[in-house]
Design a protein around this motif. Structure first.
Motif, short mmCIF file in Angstrom:
data_model
loop_
_atom_site.label_atom_id
_atom_site.label_comp_id
_atom_site.label_asym_id
_atom_site.label_seq_id
_atom_site.Cartn_x
_atom_site.Cartn_y
_atom_site.Cartn_z
N GLN A 89 -4.01 -7.17 -13.16
CA GLN A 89 -4.93 -6.63 -12.15
C GLN A 89 -4.52 -7.12 -10.75
OE1 GLN A 89 -8.68 -7.95 -13.71
NE2 GLN A 89 -9.04 -6.03 -14.88
N GLN A 90 -4.17 -8.40 -10.66
CA GLN A 90 -3.76 -8.96 -9.37
C GLN A 90 -2.47 -8.31 -8.89
OE1 GLN A 90 -3.50 -13.14 -10.16
NE2 GLN A 90 -5.75 -13.47 -10.06
N GLN A 91 -1.54 -8.07 -9.85
CA GLN A 91 -0.28 -7.44 -9.48
C GLN A 91 -0.50 -6.00 -9.00
OE1 GLN A 91 2.01 -7.91 -13.04
NE2 GLN A 91 2.81 -9.94 -12.47
N VAL A 92 -1.39 -5.25 -9.67
CA VAL A 92 -1.72 -3.88 -9.25
C VAL A 92 -2.32 -3.89 -7.85
CG1 VAL A 92 -3.20 -1.88 -9.67
CG2 VAL A 92 -1.95 -2.94 -11.56
N ALA A 93 -3.24 -4.81 -7.66
CA ALA A 93 -3.90 -4.90 -6.35
C ALA A 93 -2.89 -5.24 -5.26
CB ALA A 93 -5.00 -5.96 -6.40
N ALA A 95 0.38 -4.67 -5.39
CA ALA A 95 1.27 -3.52 -5.18
C ALA A 95 0.59 -2.46 -4.32
CB ALA A 95 1.69 -2.94 -6.53
N ARG A 96 -0.67 -2.20 -4.60
CA ARG A 96 -1.41 -1.21 -3.81
C ARG A 96 -1.52 -1.65 -2.34
NH1 ARG A 96 -6.20 0.38 -8.06
NH2 ARG A 96 -4.95 1.83 -9.33
N GLN A 97 -1.72 -2.96 -2.21
CA GLN A 97 -1.83 -3.48 -0.85
C GLN A 97 -0.52 -3.28 -0.08
OE1 GLN A 97 -2.78 -7.64 -0.70
NE2 GLN A 97 -3.05 -7.67 1.52
N LYS A 98 0.60 -3.56 -0.77
CA LYS A 98 1.89 -3.39 -0.11
C LYS A 98 2.14 -1.92 0.25
CE LYS A 98 4.30 -7.37 -2.06
NZ LYS A 98 5.42 -7.82 -2.90
N VAL A 99 1.79 -1.00 -0.70
CA VAL A 99 1.96 0.43 -0.42
C VAL A 99 1.11 0.85 0.77
CG1 VAL A 99 1.59 2.75 -1.31
CG2 VAL A 99 2.67 1.02 -2.76
N SER A 100 -0.11 0.36 0.80
CA SER A 100 -1.03 0.70 1.90
C SER A 100 -0.47 0.19 3.22
CB SER A 100 -2.41 0.11 1.66
OG SER A 100 -2.97 0.66 0.50
N TYR A 136 12.23 6.87 -1.35
CA TYR A 136 12.57 6.05 -2.55
C TYR A 136 11.61 4.87 -2.69
CZ TYR A 136 15.13 2.82 -5.54
OH TYR A 136 15.46 1.94 -6.52
N ILE A 137 11.36 4.22 -1.57
CA ILE A 137 10.42 3.08 -1.61
C ILE A 137 9.04 3.53 -2.04
CG2 ILE A 137 9.24 1.38 -0.16
CD1 ILE A 137 11.81 1.11 1.47
N ALA A 138 8.58 4.64 -1.55
CA ALA A 138 7.24 5.13 -1.88
C ALA A 138 7.13 5.44 -3.38
CB ALA A 138 6.92 6.37 -1.04
N ARG A 139 8.22 6.13 -3.89
CA ARG A 139 8.18 6.46 -5.32
C ARG A 139 8.24 5.19 -6.19
NH1 ARG A 139 11.66 10.72 -3.75
NH2 ARG A 139 13.44 9.51 -4.45
N ALA A 140 9.07 4.22 -5.77
CA ALA A 140 9.19 2.96 -6.53
C ALA A 140 7.85 2.20 -6.55
CB ALA A 140 10.29 2.10 -5.92
N GLN A 141 7.20 2.15 -5.41
CA GLN A 141 5.90 1.47 -5.35
C GLN A 141 4.89 2.19 -6.24
OE1 GLN A 141 5.13 -1.33 -3.96
NE2 GLN A 141 7.07 -1.73 -2.88
N GLN A 142 4.92 3.51 -6.22
CA GLN A 142 3.97 4.28 -7.03
C GLN A 142 4.25 4.09 -8.53
OE1 GLN A 142 1.44 5.88 -5.71
NE2 GLN A 142 0.65 6.37 -7.78
N GLN A 143 5.55 4.04 -8.90
CA GLN A 143 5.92 3.82 -10.32
C GLN A 143 5.49 2.43 -10.78
OE1 GLN A 143 7.32 6.13 -12.39
NE2 GLN A 143 6.86 4.59 -13.99
N LEU A 144 5.64 1.43 -9.88
CA LEU A 144 5.21 0.07 -10.20
C LEU A 144 3.72 0.02 -10.48
CD1 LEU A 144 5.75 -2.96 -10.44
CD2 LEU A 144 5.47 -3.14 -7.93
N ILE A 145 2.98 0.72 -9.63
CA ILE A 145 1.51 0.74 -9.83
C ILE A 145 1.18 1.38 -11.17
CG2 ILE A 145 -0.64 1.73 -8.95
CD1 ILE A 145 0.52 1.39 -6.11
N GLN A 146 1.86 2.50 -11.50
CA GLN A 146 1.61 3.17 -12.79
C GLN A 146 1.95 2.25 -13.97
OE1 GLN A 146 3.83 6.80 -12.69
NE2 GLN A 146 2.41 7.83 -11.27
N ASP A 147 3.09 1.56 -13.87
CA ASP A 147 3.49 0.65 -14.96
C ASP A 147 2.48 -0.48 -15.14
OD1 ASP A 147 5.69 2.19 -15.36
OD2 ASP A 147 7.09 0.84 -14.29
#
Length: 424
Positions: A89-93, A95-100, A136-147
């Motif tokens: 949960q912390q990692q998702v949060a 990752a989302r924070q970094k994407v934002s 590429y960065i955007a897709r990678a961040q989004q894939q990380l969140i999905q994983d």
């Protein structure tokens, strides 16, 4: 006929009351022994149940121990999963924070507009590379969140399954704990039963020991009374035999006196006195053995036996014979051809001539008792023949000395005993 009173009936002593008491005591002993045996059987069953309960408790403890280990392991595993879920949960949060943050930075710098990037750039190739890089960065961040979301969901599913398994283990542990409690209660009940049975058995055994002491005292008392009765019988019998012998001796002396009187009168040519013309009767045996003693042990016949033939007792046990030897049995004067009857059940072990005694038959009655019949003119049995009391062994004849009649002996352990102490 040799006769005498039934001594046990004429004595003043009696074992009847004590025999009744002894019978009652033995009945009570038998009842107590059966009761003790029943209680010991129940005691054995209860002890077996205790052993089974203890074994079941041990097995339940083993199961509880295993369930406890499983529960501890599952609890630890659940804690680990919850920690992993929390980490995910912390990692998702994060990752989302970094994407934002990245999107916000792009927006502030106008990097969200690809056309603007193209027109503002001095190098179109660099602009194209930057755009691809940002995508590429955007897709990678989004894939990380999905994983991370998928991992979080998987961990949550595992945690739910583990909680269900832990719930089952707790239920099983509770059930086994209840079973153990019931087994412990059963064991306690059986232990109480065994304790009570031990007390009852000890009490019955104490009673039994006292009753056996009572039985011994009564048995000793009866034996003492019987000894006194037998002593009285022996004394009376001895007196009766002495009187019988005295009468026989007196009759013989009187007959001898009358014979001499007649002989003297004849020598002197005088008339024979009337008294010398008759003889005083000598007591004789007038009954012989029959089948009334068939089936009885020889030892039990003492005092009730009948002699083998009827006739006059001409030689008594322990008295001197004419040739100087001693009679070891009785010689019954009897005419030739009378049936000789066996006095008790047995088996013929000898049937042949016997030097000094003529034809003889010897019968084994068991219990180390033998009877000897000699002076037979005819032997009607052979070695090995089984005979019953009263059966004929042959017929009377004479001894080798010429004395007509039957010579009869009883032997115990090879030693002669007085037959007249066995007859009635």
């Amino acid at each position: 006929m040799l006769a005498g009173p039934t001594w046990a009936a004429t004595t003043t002593l009696s074992t009847a009351p004590q025999q009744q008491n002894l019978k009652a005591v033995r009945k009570e002993i038998d009842s107590l022994q059966k009761d003790i045996a029943q209680k010991q059987a129940v005691q054995k069953q209860a002890q077996s149940a205790i052993q089974q309960s203890e074994l079941a408790i041990q097995q339940t403890d083993q199961v509880l121990n295993q369930l406890g280990k499983k529960q501890n392991a599952s609890t630890q595993r659940l804690a680990d999963l919850e920690h992993q879920i929390q980490t995910a949960q912390q990692q998702v949060a994060l990752a989302r924070q970094k994407v934002s943050q990245m999107l916000a930075h792009q927006y502030r710098n106008g990097e969200h507009d690809a056309m603007k990037l193209m027109f503002n750039g001095s190098d179109p190739n660099q602009t194209s590379r930057d755009l691809v890089y940002y995508q590429y960065i955007a897709r990678a961040q989004q894939q990380l969140i999905q994983d991370l979301n998928q991992r979080q969901a998987s961990l949550a599913q595992l945690a739910e399954q583990l909680e269900q398994q832990l719930h089952i283990i707790v239920g099983m542990s509770t059930k086994k704990a209840q079973e153990k409690s019931q087994l412990q209660q059963t064991r306690a009940d059986k232990q109480q039963q065994v304790h009570q049975l031990n007390s009852e058995i000890q009490n019955r055994q104490d009673q039994l020991a006292k009753l056996k002491q009572d039985e011994k005292r009564l048995t000793d008392l009866i034996a003492n009374i019987n000894r006194k009765i037998q002593q009285q019988i022996a004394e009376r019998k001895a007196k009766e035999k002495a009187a019988f012998k005295a009468r026989q001796e007196a009759a013989r002396k009187e007959n001898e006196r009358r014979r001499r009187m007649a002989a003297d009168a004849q020598k002197q040519g005088k008339p024979v006195p009337e008294v010398a013309k008759t003889q005083v009767p000598v007591e004789t045996v007038d009954t012989a053995a029959d089948d009334s003693n068939a089936g009885r042990a020889f030892k039990s016949l003492q005092g009730r036996m009948k002699l083998p033939v009827t006739g006059e007792i001409a030689g008594r046990f322990g008295t001197m014979r004419n040739e100087g030897t001693v009679w070891k049995g009785v010689f019954i004067h009897a005419g030739r051809g009378q049936a000789v009857h066996v006095v008790a059940d047995g088996r013929v072990v000898y049937a042949d001539a016997l030097r000094g005694f003529g034809n003889a038959v010897i019968v084994d009655h068991g219990g180390n008792y033998l009877t000897v019949y000699t002076g037979l003119s005819v032997v009607g049995r052979g070695v090995g023949d089984a005979v019953k009391a009263g059966d004929s062994l042959g017929s009377t004849g004479a001894l080798d000395s010429g004395e007509p009649g039957l010579y009869f002996e009883i032997r115990y352990l090879g030693k002669p005993v007085n037959p007249l102490t066995w007859v009635h």
